[in-house]
Each structure stands twice: as C-alpha cells, then as structure tokens.
Design a protein around this motif. Structure first.
Motif, PDB file in Angstrom:
ATOM      1  N   LYS A   1       0.866  -1.181  -0.091  1.00  0.00           N
ATOM      2  CA  LYS A   1       0.029  -0.054   0.011  1.00  0.00           C
ATOM      3  C   LYS A   1       0.962   1.125   0.125  1.00  0.00           C
ATOM      4  O   LYS A   1       0.660   2.140  -0.619  1.00  0.00           O
ATOM      5  CB  LYS A   1      -1.071   0.038   1.258  1.00  0.00           C
ATOM      6  N   GLU A   2       2.008   1.195   0.846  1.00  0.00           N
ATOM      7  CA  GLU A   2       3.092   2.274   0.988  1.00  0.00           C
ATOM      8  C   GLU A   2       3.637   2.786  -0.411  1.00  0.00           C
ATOM      9  O   GLU A   2       3.565   3.692  -0.826  1.00  0.00           O
ATOM     10  CB  GLU A   2       3.823   2.178   2.036  1.00  0.00           C
ATOM     11  N   ARG A   3       3.787   1.583  -0.865  1.00  0.00           N
ATOM     12  CA  ARG A   3       4.419   1.598  -2.532  1.00  0.00           C
ATOM     13  C   ARG A   3       3.655   2.382  -3.379  1.00  0.00           C
ATOM     14  O   ARG A   3       4.001   3.222  -3.980  1.00  0.00           O
ATOM     15  CB  ARG A   3       4.961   0.413  -2.837  1.00  0.00           C
ATOM     16  N   ASP A  17       1.014   4.266  -3.010  1.00  0.00           N
ATOM     17  CA  ASP A  17       0.779   5.562  -2.488  1.00  0.00           C
ATOM     18  C   ASP A  17       1.872   6.630  -2.971  1.00  0.00           C
ATOM     19  O   ASP A  17       1.852   7.494  -3.417  1.00  0.00           O
ATOM     20  CB  ASP A  17       0.540   5.765  -1.003  1.00  0.00           C
ATOM     21  N   ASN A  18       2.994   5.907  -2.743  1.00  0.00           N
ATOM     22  CA  ASN A  18       4.230   6.762  -2.895  1.00  0.00           C
ATOM     23  C   ASN A  18       4.301   6.900  -4.555  1.00  0.00           C
ATOM     24  O   ASN A  18       4.849   7.717  -5.150  1.00  0.00           O
ATOM     25  CB  ASN A  18       5.686   6.258  -2.725  1.00  0.00           C
TER      26      ASN A  18
END
Length: 87
Positions: free
Chosen positions: A45-47, A49-50
């Motif tokens: 998810k963080e990847r 979003d980034n």
C-alpha cells in the motif's frame, strides 16, 4: 536399569513435551505468518501511495509531450487564429 513401565512413562512424557513444543511452535509460526502478511500488505500500500504521489508530482515526459500530429494540428490552429486576427 529401569523397568519397562518406567521407560514407557518416560517416553510418554517426552512425547507429550514434544507435542506441546510442536503445538507452540506451530501457533507462533501462524502468528508470525499473519504479521508478515499484514506487513507485506502495508508495504505494498505504501509503495502504491508513493508511486501515485510520485506520478502526480513528476509527470513522465511521455505524458507531458505532444505527438508530432498533435503538434502539427496545434501549429495549424495557431496559424488559423493569426490569420483571423489579421483580417
């Protein structure tokens, strides 16, 4: 030398301890697997979003450039506008 009854009792106790240890390790493995999956989901998810933020902040050259035909059409439209202004 111990008698067969004592040996059997000792073996039964050892097997019981091994089963308890195995069950404990299995439960711990399941817990760690769940934590790993949750961490992987958070990382993905963080990847995403980034990546989304990066794509918004820095559009790729392909996204911001015009094709040759689009550029020709734009030049033609500008020429038409200039011609209208002159008349």
């Amino acid at each position: 030398m111990s008698n067969p009854q004592q040996q059997l009792s000792s073996l039964t106790d050892a097997v019981s301890r091994l089963l308890d240890a195995y069950t404990g390790l299995k439960d711990r493995n399941r817990e760690l697997q769940q934590r790993l999956e949750a961490t992987e989901e958070a990382l993905n998810k963080e990847r995403q979003d980034n990546s989304h933020i990066h794509n918004q902040s820095y559009p790729s050259p392909q996204d911001s450039s015009l094709t040759a035909s689009e550029l020709d059409a734009l030049v033609e439209e500008i020429d038409n506008c200039i011609a209208l202004l002159k008349s």
